[in-house]
Design an enzyme around this catalytic site. Structure first.
Site, PDB file in Angstrom:
ATOM      1  N   CYS A   1      35.929 -60.182 -31.264  1.00 52.66           N
ATOM      2  CA  CYS A   1      34.965 -59.547 -32.414  1.00 52.66           C
ATOM      3  C   CYS A   1      35.534 -58.023 -32.577  1.00 52.66           C
ATOM      4  O   CYS A   1      36.584 -57.662 -32.329  1.00 52.66           O
ATOM      5  CB  CYS A   1      33.443 -59.372 -31.310  1.00 52.66           C
ATOM      6  SG  CYS A   1      33.365 -57.877 -30.164  1.00 52.66           S
TER       7      CYS A   1
ATOM      8  N   ARG B   1      20.797 -57.336 -35.318  1.00 54.63           N
ATOM      9  CA  ARG B   1      21.248 -58.136 -34.177  1.00 54.63           C
ATOM     10  C   ARG B   1      20.931 -57.478 -32.819  1.00 54.63           C
ATOM     11  O   ARG B   1      20.327 -58.048 -31.973  1.00 54.63           O
ATOM     12  CB  ARG B   1      23.015 -58.274 -34.003  1.00 54.63           C
ATOM     13  CG  ARG B   1      23.710 -59.184 -34.946  1.00 54.63           C
ATOM     14  CD  ARG B   1      24.929 -59.309 -34.590  1.00 54.63           C
ATOM     15  NE  ARG B   1      25.101 -59.929 -33.261  1.00 54.63           N
ATOM     16  CZ  ARG B   1      26.063 -60.370 -32.731  1.00 54.63           C
ATOM     17  NH1 ARG B   1      27.274 -59.900 -33.292  1.00 54.63           N
ATOM     18  NH2 ARG B   1      26.111 -60.883 -31.674  1.00 54.63           N
TER      19      ARG B   1
ATOM     20  N   LYS C   1      17.960 -56.558 -24.984  1.00 51.12           N
ATOM     21  CA  LYS C   1      18.533 -57.671 -25.520  1.00 51.12           C
ATOM     22  C   LYS C   1      19.310 -58.378 -24.461  1.00 51.12           C
ATOM     23  O   LYS C   1      19.376 -59.639 -24.331  1.00 51.12           O
ATOM     24  CB  LYS C   1      19.219 -57.258 -26.858  1.00 51.12           C
ATOM     25  CG  LYS C   1      20.295 -58.273 -27.325  1.00 51.12           C
ATOM     26  CD  LYS C   1      21.198 -57.700 -28.414  1.00 51.12           C
ATOM     27  CE  LYS C   1      22.471 -56.786 -28.016  1.00 51.12           C
ATOM     28  NZ  LYS C   1      23.586 -57.514 -27.590  1.00 51.12           N
ATOM     29  N   ASN C   2      20.100 -57.664 -23.879  1.00 53.28           N
ATOM     30  CA  ASN C   2      21.212 -58.070 -22.865  1.00 53.28           C
ATOM     31  C   ASN C   2      20.649 -58.517 -21.520  1.00 53.28           C
ATOM     32  O   ASN C   2      21.322 -59.033 -20.840  1.00 53.28           O
ATOM     33  CB  ASN C   2      22.271 -56.960 -22.457  1.00 53.28           C
ATOM     34  CG  ASN C   2      22.863 -56.597 -24.187  1.00 53.28           C
ATOM     35  OD1 ASN C   2      22.793 -57.304 -24.752  1.00 53.28           O
ATOM     36  ND2 ASN C   2      23.731 -55.474 -23.988  1.00 53.28           N
TER      37      ASN C   2
ATOM     38  N   ARG D   1      37.778 -59.613 -26.074  1.00 51.27           N
ATOM     39  CA  ARG D   1      36.363 -59.753 -25.163  1.00 51.27           C
ATOM     40  C   ARG D   1      36.879 -61.467 -24.771  1.00 51.27           C
ATOM     41  O   ARG D   1      36.299 -62.380 -25.021  1.00 51.27           O
ATOM     42  CB  ARG D   1      35.322 -60.171 -26.140  1.00 51.27           C
ATOM     43  CG  ARG D   1      35.221 -59.047 -27.079  1.00 51.27           C
ATOM     44  CD  ARG D   1      34.154 -58.008 -26.695  1.00 51.27           C
ATOM     45  NE  ARG D   1      32.871 -58.138 -25.814  1.00 51.27           N
ATOM     46  CZ  ARG D   1      31.650 -58.130 -26.277  1.00 51.27           C
ATOM     47  NH1 ARG D   1      31.632 -57.996 -27.557  1.00 51.27           N
ATOM     48  NH2 ARG D   1      30.868 -58.435 -25.668  1.00 51.27           N
TER      49      ARG D   1
HETATM   50  C1  EPZ Z   1      27.944 -57.063 -22.084  1.00 47.86           C
HETATM   51  O1  EPZ Z   1      28.984 -57.560 -22.709  1.00 47.86           O
HETATM   52  C2  EPZ Z   1      27.141 -56.513 -23.053  1.00 47.86           C
HETATM   53  N1  EPZ Z   1      26.747 -57.817 -23.988  1.00 47.86           N
HETATM   54  C3  EPZ Z   1      27.700 -55.506 -24.116  1.00 47.86           C
HETATM   55  O2  EPZ Z   1      26.813 -55.214 -24.960  1.00 47.86           O
HETATM   56  C4  EPZ Z   1      28.378 -54.305 -23.141  1.00 47.86           C
HETATM   57  O3  EPZ Z   1      29.073 -53.599 -24.005  1.00 47.86           O
HETATM   58  C5  EPZ Z   1      28.929 -55.025 -22.062  1.00 47.86           C
HETATM   59  O4  EPZ Z   1      28.348 -55.975 -21.206  1.00 47.86           O
HETATM   60  C6  EPZ Z   1      29.592 -53.959 -20.962  1.00 47.86           C
HETATM   61  O5  EPZ Z   1      28.469 -53.412 -20.633  1.00 47.86           O
HETATM   62  C7  EPZ Z   1      25.745 -58.640 -23.467  1.00 47.86           C
HETATM   63  O6  EPZ Z   1      25.113 -58.279 -22.533  1.00 47.86           O
HETATM   64  C8  EPZ Z   1      25.404 -59.764 -24.404  1.00 47.86           C
HETATM   65  P1  EPZ Z   1      31.860 -57.374 -19.720  1.00 47.86           P
HETATM   66  P2  EPZ Z   1      30.029 -58.716 -21.741  1.00 47.86           P
HETATM   67  O7  EPZ Z   1      32.161 -58.939 -19.459  1.00 47.86           O
HETATM   68  O8  EPZ Z   1      29.543 -59.260 -20.626  1.00 47.86           O
HETATM   69  C9  EPZ Z   1      36.577 -57.499 -19.953  1.00 47.86           C
HETATM   70  C10 EPZ Z   1      26.316 -54.535 -26.973  1.00 47.86           C
HETATM   71  O9  EPZ Z   1      26.491 -53.731 -27.854  1.00 47.86           O
HETATM   72  N2  EPZ Z   1      36.412 -59.058 -19.679  1.00 47.86           N
HETATM   73  O10 EPZ Z   1      31.101 -56.466 -18.922  1.00 47.86           O
HETATM   74  O11 EPZ Z   1      30.984 -59.490 -22.866  1.00 47.86           O
HETATM   75  C11 EPZ Z   1      35.904 -57.093 -21.318  1.00 47.86           C
HETATM   76  O12 EPZ Z   1      36.941 -57.402 -22.473  1.00 47.86           O
HETATM   77  C12 EPZ Z   1      27.102 -55.437 -26.240  1.00 47.86           C
HETATM   78  O13 EPZ Z   1      24.775 -54.866 -26.985  1.00 47.86           O
HETATM   79  C13 EPZ Z   1      37.694 -59.807 -19.254  1.00 47.86           C
HETATM   80  O14 EPZ Z   1      38.599 -59.263 -19.438  1.00 47.86           O
HETATM   81  O15 EPZ Z   1      30.919 -57.384 -21.302  1.00 47.86           O
HETATM   82  C14 EPZ Z   1      35.656 -55.455 -21.234  1.00 47.86           C
HETATM   83  O16 EPZ Z   1      36.948 -54.764 -21.459  1.00 47.86           O
HETATM   84  C15 EPZ Z   1      28.583 -54.971 -26.957  1.00 47.86           C
HETATM   85  N3  EPZ Z   1      37.470 -61.185 -19.028  1.00 47.86           N
HETATM   86  C16 EPZ Z   1      35.102 -55.579 -19.665  1.00 47.86           C
HETATM   87  O17 EPZ Z   1      35.859 -56.748 -19.097  1.00 47.86           O
HETATM   88  C17 EPZ Z   1      36.170 -61.468 -19.106  1.00 47.86           C
HETATM   89  O18 EPZ Z   1      36.123 -62.865 -18.793  1.00 47.86           O
HETATM   90  C18 EPZ Z   1      33.773 -55.479 -19.598  1.00 47.86           C
HETATM   91  O19 EPZ Z   1      33.305 -56.784 -20.162  1.00 47.86           O
HETATM   92  C19 EPZ Z   1      35.117 -60.733 -19.298  1.00 47.86           C
HETATM   93  C20 EPZ Z   1      35.087 -59.417 -19.691  1.00 47.86           C
END
Ligand code: EPZ
Length: 420
Positions: free
Chosen positions: A116, A399, A22-23, A121
């Site tokens: 969420c 989802r 999915k990701n 996020r």
């Molecule tokens: C991706 O989300 C995945 N979603 C998530 O999977 C996964 O948990 C996550 O990566 C971590 O591996 C998709 O790929 C669609 P991040 P993403 O940016 O990109 C913080 C699932 O269950 N952050 O790597 O949104 C954030 O809050 C989903 O399939 C900022 O602070 O995750 C988190 O603490 C859930 N500012 C950390 O970084 C930003 O601009 C990692 O988030 C972006 C992120």
């Protein structure tokens, strides 16, 4: 809204084909907007989120045809640049159109994604990275209002306080493919899905190196073109099904799964007594002894995946000892805990970790899904629980898992879907 009814006590046995990631599929579909051409993308999982990104692309003027797990995308009519709130609120990953629209159209109007269930996020790292490419970005009326007619390559450090960002790495990498000059992203996310998007973009004519490491180099090109591509298998679906076999004391073969995408998770499975056998085109999981305890701390790849934390927590509820699970990526990713406690689990939350005292068995109960992986954890708990478990609001599960109840039934689970 639908619900699942699960009668526990039936071991999972047999072979299951792991669907596409999915990701990976979500960003790959979004990055087709980087050029006006045709694409054939195989191994696309049929999930709610895929139908949402399909709608976003169609609102922007592209056409997306799904033929089984194959997507034919035609972006030759894609002239729009607004991703509306109605769609972004359904799926935050709609923000993946931001980088491609900026790079190709020079304009993007994307609704800010809400928070969420698992945390706030924010997308500050995305915006910081795109600004380094000389995009002009402001936030007006809940929208990201971005201009970027001539993006310029730059040396960008892209980590946040919670470590690297998968989404920001992909958004900035996509925009940089058409920027003038060279971009280096330091502190890049190393997840296999980031590598998959980079490999897709290279097939479209991009010049990306270093994907899968902390430092990715993108040499801007004038134009990209369509291609044929096959999405990697979904490591989180594979991990979820592996926990299903472990928690139900079964034995399954995960066809297509790649052990190299799940090394830390597999070593934790082995630590609690699960046998894992790597084969040419997948791996087998077998559990025929007591579940041991262990400690887990989620981390960016190649560490223990946060997307497997809830599922592994469900398994540890039945261990013969005490385990600590620390969630270091998302501040609220414990929505499954109180529901597991209602099924008889002994879990205490302390800030960013939980202490899990194993119990001999869980009991079927009416529980509520809250987010994708928490819901999966409740289904897994139901597979082993004594009696019947009813999981409500399973649109969360739809989802991220294609046709999960039928595929679990084919492995021997007693699970069926009912209108709520
Ligand atoms: C991706 O989300 C995945 N979603 C998530 O999977 C996964 O948990 C996550 O990566 C971590 O591996 C998709 O790929 C669609 P991040 P993403 O940016 O990109 C913080 C699932 O269950 N952050 O790597 O949104 C954030 O809050 C989903 O399939 C900022 O602070 O995750 C988190 O603490 C859930 N500012 C950390 O970084 C930003 O601009 C990692 O988030 C972006 C992120």
């Amino acid at each position: 809204m639908d619900k699942f009814l699960i009668e526990g006590g039936h071991s999972l046995k047999g072979e299951v084909k792991v669907k596409g990631a999915k990701n990976s599929a979500l960003p790959i579909l979004a990055t087709t907007l980087l050029c006006e051409d045709e694409f054939t993308i195989e191994n696309v999982p049929l999930l709610r989120d895929i139908f949402t990104i399909k709608k976003v692309l169609e609102v922007l003027g592209a056409s997306v045809t799904l033929d089984g797990n194959k997507a034919i995308v035609d972006t030759r009519g894609a002239v729009g640049y607004e991703a509306p709130y109605e769609l972004v609120k359904q799926m935050r990953a709609s923000y993946y159109v931001l980088g491609p629209l900026l790079a190709r159209v020079g304009r993007a109007l994307v609704s800010l994604p809400g928070g969420c269930a698992i945390g706030t996020r924010p997308i500050d790292i995305h915006l910081r990275g795109l600004k380094k490419l000389k995009a002009d970005i402001s936030i007006t009326h809940g929208y990201i209002d971005a201009y970027g007619n001539n993006l310029k390559g730059s040396h960008i450090f892209l980590e946040g306080q919670n470590g690297p960002s998968v989404g920001a790495t992909i958004n900035v990498m996509a925009a940089a493919t058409l920027a003038k000059g060279v971009t280096v992203i330091e502190g890049a996310a190393m997840e296999p899905e980031v590598t998959d998007v980079a490999n897709f973009l290279n097939k479209c004519g991009a010049k990306i190196k270093g994907q899968g490491t902390r430092s990715i180099e993108i040499r801007g090109v004038k134009k990209l073109h369509g291609c044929e591509y096959e999405i990697i298998p979904d490591r989180i679906e594979a991990g979820t099904l592996a926990v299903g076999a472990a928690i139900s004391r079964g034995e399954i073969f995960l066809k297509g799964a790649k052990t190299e995408h799940l090394e830390e998770f597999i070593s934790k499975l082995k630590e609690v007594g699960v046998d894992v056998f790597s084969e040419k085109d997948g791996f087998a999981v077998k559990m025929d002894k007591d579940i041991g305890s262990t400690d887990i701390e989620t981390a960016p790849f190649p560490g223990f995946p946060t997307d497997m934390q809830a599922q592994f927590t469900a398994l540890l509820c039945l261990s013969n000892g005490v385990s600590i699970v620390r969630e270091k990526i998302f501040e609220e990713r414990f929505m499954h805990v109180l529901e597991l406690v209602r099924m008889g689990a002994d879990i205490k939350r302390e800030n960013d970790y939980v202490i899990i005292k194993g119990v001999p068995c869980l009991y079927g109960a009416k529980v509520m899904a809250s987010d994708l992986r928490a819901s999966a954890a409740l289904v897994l708990a139901g597979l082993s629980a004594s009696g019947t478990t009813e999981v409500g609001r399973i649109y969360h599960i739809d989802r991220g898992y294609e046709n999960i109840e039928e595929r679990l039934r084919n492995l021997g689970a007693h699970i069926w879907r009912q209108e709520e």
